[in-house]
Design a protein around this motif. Structure first.
Motif, PDB file in Angstrom:
ATOM      1  N   PHE A 111       7.077  17.929  -2.103  1.00  0.00           N
ATOM      2  CA  PHE A 111       7.101  16.490  -2.328  1.00  0.00           C
ATOM      3  C   PHE A 111       8.563  15.819  -1.973  1.00  0.00           C
ATOM      4  O   PHE A 111       8.555  14.502  -1.347  1.00  0.00           O
ATOM      5  CB  PHE A 111       6.660  16.191  -3.595  1.00  0.00           C
ATOM      6  N   VAL A 112       9.575  16.497  -2.267  1.00  0.00           N
ATOM      7  CA  VAL A 112      10.814  15.939  -1.990  1.00  0.00           C
ATOM      8  C   VAL A 112      11.228  15.994  -0.826  1.00  0.00           C
ATOM      9  O   VAL A 112      11.856  14.832  -0.035  1.00  0.00           O
ATOM     10  CB  VAL A 112      12.154  16.921  -3.013  1.00  0.00           C
ATOM     11  N   GLU A 113      10.757  16.984   0.159  1.00  0.00           N
ATOM     12  CA  GLU A 113      11.027  16.964   1.539  1.00  0.00           C
ATOM     13  C   GLU A 113      10.278  16.145   2.418  1.00  0.00           C
ATOM     14  O   GLU A 113      10.736  15.450   3.196  1.00  0.00           O
ATOM     15  CB  GLU A 113      10.859  18.619   1.984  1.00  0.00           C
ATOM     16  N   SER A 114       9.065  15.977   1.855  1.00  0.00           N
ATOM     17  CA  SER A 114       7.972  15.086   2.763  1.00  0.00           C
ATOM     18  C   SER A 114       7.823  13.565   2.207  1.00  0.00           C
ATOM     19  O   SER A 114       7.471  12.542   3.109  1.00  0.00           O
ATOM     20  CB  SER A 114       6.708  15.641   2.866  1.00  0.00           C
ATOM     21  N   HIS A 119       1.075  -1.331   0.017  1.00  0.00           N
ATOM     22  CA  HIS A 119      -0.075   0.181  -0.188  1.00  0.00           C
ATOM     23  C   HIS A 119       0.867   1.334   0.020  1.00  0.00           C
ATOM     24  O   HIS A 119       0.689   2.250  -0.835  1.00  0.00           O
ATOM     25  CB  HIS A 119      -1.037  -0.051   0.876  1.00  0.00           C
ATOM     26  N   GLU A 120       1.982   1.288   0.728  1.00  0.00           N
ATOM     27  CA  GLU A 120       2.973   2.354   0.828  1.00  0.00           C
ATOM     28  C   GLU A 120       3.431   2.764  -0.407  1.00  0.00           C
ATOM     29  O   GLU A 120       3.562   3.945  -0.767  1.00  0.00           O
ATOM     30  CB  GLU A 120       3.982   2.138   1.740  1.00  0.00           C
ATOM     31  N   GLU A 121       3.714   1.665  -1.172  1.00  0.00           N
ATOM     32  CA  GLU A 121       4.515   1.936  -2.555  1.00  0.00           C
ATOM     33  C   GLU A 121       3.265   2.559  -3.381  1.00  0.00           C
ATOM     34  O   GLU A 121       3.529   3.563  -4.183  1.00  0.00           O
ATOM     35  CB  GLU A 121       4.862   0.618  -3.248  1.00  0.00           C
ATOM     36  N   SER A 122       2.154   2.153  -3.614  1.00  0.00           N
ATOM     37  CA  SER A 122       1.009   2.653  -4.151  1.00  0.00           C
ATOM     38  C   SER A 122       0.655   4.090  -3.974  1.00  0.00           C
ATOM     39  O   SER A 122       0.570   4.806  -4.724  1.00  0.00           O
ATOM     40  CB  SER A 122      -0.076   1.621  -4.054  1.00  0.00           C
ATOM     41  N   ALA A 123       0.761   4.195  -2.823  1.00  0.00           N
ATOM     42  CA  ALA A 123       0.180   5.359  -2.261  1.00  0.00           C
ATOM     43  C   ALA A 123       1.507   6.474  -2.441  1.00  0.00           C
ATOM     44  O   ALA A 123       1.260   7.685  -3.105  1.00  0.00           O
ATOM     45  CB  ALA A 123       0.336   5.584  -0.617  1.00  0.00           C
ATOM     46  N   PHE A 124       2.702   6.196  -2.600  1.00  0.00           N
ATOM     47  CA  PHE A 124       3.942   7.131  -3.054  1.00  0.00           C
ATOM     48  C   PHE A 124       3.756   7.417  -4.366  1.00  0.00           C
ATOM     49  O   PHE A 124       3.947   8.576  -4.890  1.00  0.00           O
ATOM     50  CB  PHE A 124       5.232   6.458  -2.780  1.00  0.00           C
ATOM     51  N   LEU A 125       3.706   6.601  -5.307  1.00  0.00           N
ATOM     52  CA  LEU A 125       3.398   6.656  -6.641  1.00  0.00           C
ATOM     53  C   LEU A 125       2.246   7.232  -6.990  1.00  0.00           C
ATOM     54  O   LEU A 125       2.342   8.323  -7.982  1.00  0.00           O
ATOM     55  CB  LEU A 125       3.395   5.227  -7.519  1.00  0.00           C
ATOM     56  N   ALA A 126       1.206   7.061  -6.470  1.00  0.00           N
ATOM     57  CA  ALA A 126      -0.085   7.980  -6.790  1.00  0.00           C
ATOM     58  C   ALA A 126       0.182   9.414  -6.242  1.00  0.00           C
ATOM     59  O   ALA A 126      -0.325  10.395  -7.184  1.00  0.00           O
ATOM     60  CB  ALA A 126      -1.403   7.256  -6.078  1.00  0.00           C
ATOM     61  N   ALA A 139       2.824  11.121  -6.027  1.00  0.00           N
ATOM     62  CA  ALA A 139       3.872  11.677  -7.051  1.00  0.00           C
ATOM     63  C   ALA A 139       3.078  12.085  -8.159  1.00  0.00           C
ATOM     64  O   ALA A 139       3.378  13.178  -8.901  1.00  0.00           O
ATOM     65  CB  ALA A 139       5.095  10.678  -7.263  1.00  0.00           C
ATOM     66  N   ARG A 140       2.329  11.144  -8.899  1.00  0.00           N
ATOM     67  CA  ARG A 140       1.590  11.553 -10.003  1.00  0.00           C
ATOM     68  C   ARG A 140       0.716  12.872  -9.851  1.00  0.00           C
ATOM     69  O   ARG A 140       0.632  13.694 -10.730  1.00  0.00           O
ATOM     70  CB  ARG A 140       0.858  10.324 -10.547  1.00  0.00           C
ATOM     71  N   ASP A 141      -0.045  12.592  -8.920  1.00  0.00           N
ATOM     72  CA  ASP A 141      -1.006  13.884  -8.569  1.00  0.00           C
ATOM     73  C   ASP A 141      -0.131  15.177  -8.281  1.00  0.00           C
ATOM     74  O   ASP A 141      -0.866  16.319  -9.012  1.00  0.00           O
ATOM     75  CB  ASP A 141      -1.696  13.694  -7.163  1.00  0.00           C
ATOM     76  N   VAL A 142       0.894  15.022  -7.522  1.00  0.00           N
ATOM     77  CA  VAL A 142       1.464  16.486  -7.483  1.00  0.00           C
ATOM     78  C   VAL A 142       2.447  16.807  -8.336  1.00  0.00           C
ATOM     79  O   VAL A 142       2.306  17.850  -8.865  1.00  0.00           O
ATOM     80  CB  VAL A 142       2.364  16.395  -5.970  1.00  0.00           C
TER      81      VAL A 142
END
Length: 102
Positions: A78-81, A18-25, A27-30
């Motif tokens: 995004f980079v920082e958080s 879930h963490e991997e999917s959340a990171f990728l989603a 990133a795409r949104d932001v």
């Protein structure tokens, strides 16, 4: 002069989590919503020759668009958080075509 910005990376998260999917989603949104970003893609590495599993790729019309992206609050945040605590390893590549195009 168009710029192709690419980053390949490995996350600290388990593949398929879930963490991997959340990171990728996120990133795409932001990142894709930042002005000047064109053709944002997320790709997964399928070769066993590299342990860098993911790729973000995007293009910019010119250097000023790329510079604006790098300093944009959405990118910086995004980079920082997310990027710093969740990316285990990465390589960044920025290309211009031999003829000045992408």
């Amino acid at each position: 002069m168009a710029i192709q910005h690419t980053v390949v990376f490995r996350l600290v998260h388990e593949p398929g989590s879930h963490e991997e999917s959340a990171f990728l989603a996120t990133a795409r949104d932001v990142l894709a919503s930042i002005p000047g970003v064109e053709d944002f893609t997320v790709s997964r590495q399928i070769s066993p020759k590299s342990d860098l599993v993911w790729q973000f790729s995007m293009s910019f019309a010119d250097q000023s668009g790329y510079d604006a992206y790098n300093s944009h609050p959405g990118h910086v945040g995004f980079v920082e958080s997310r990027w710093v605590p969740e990316v285990a390893s990465f390589q960044e590549y920025d290309f211009v075509g031999l003829d000045g195009g992408c």
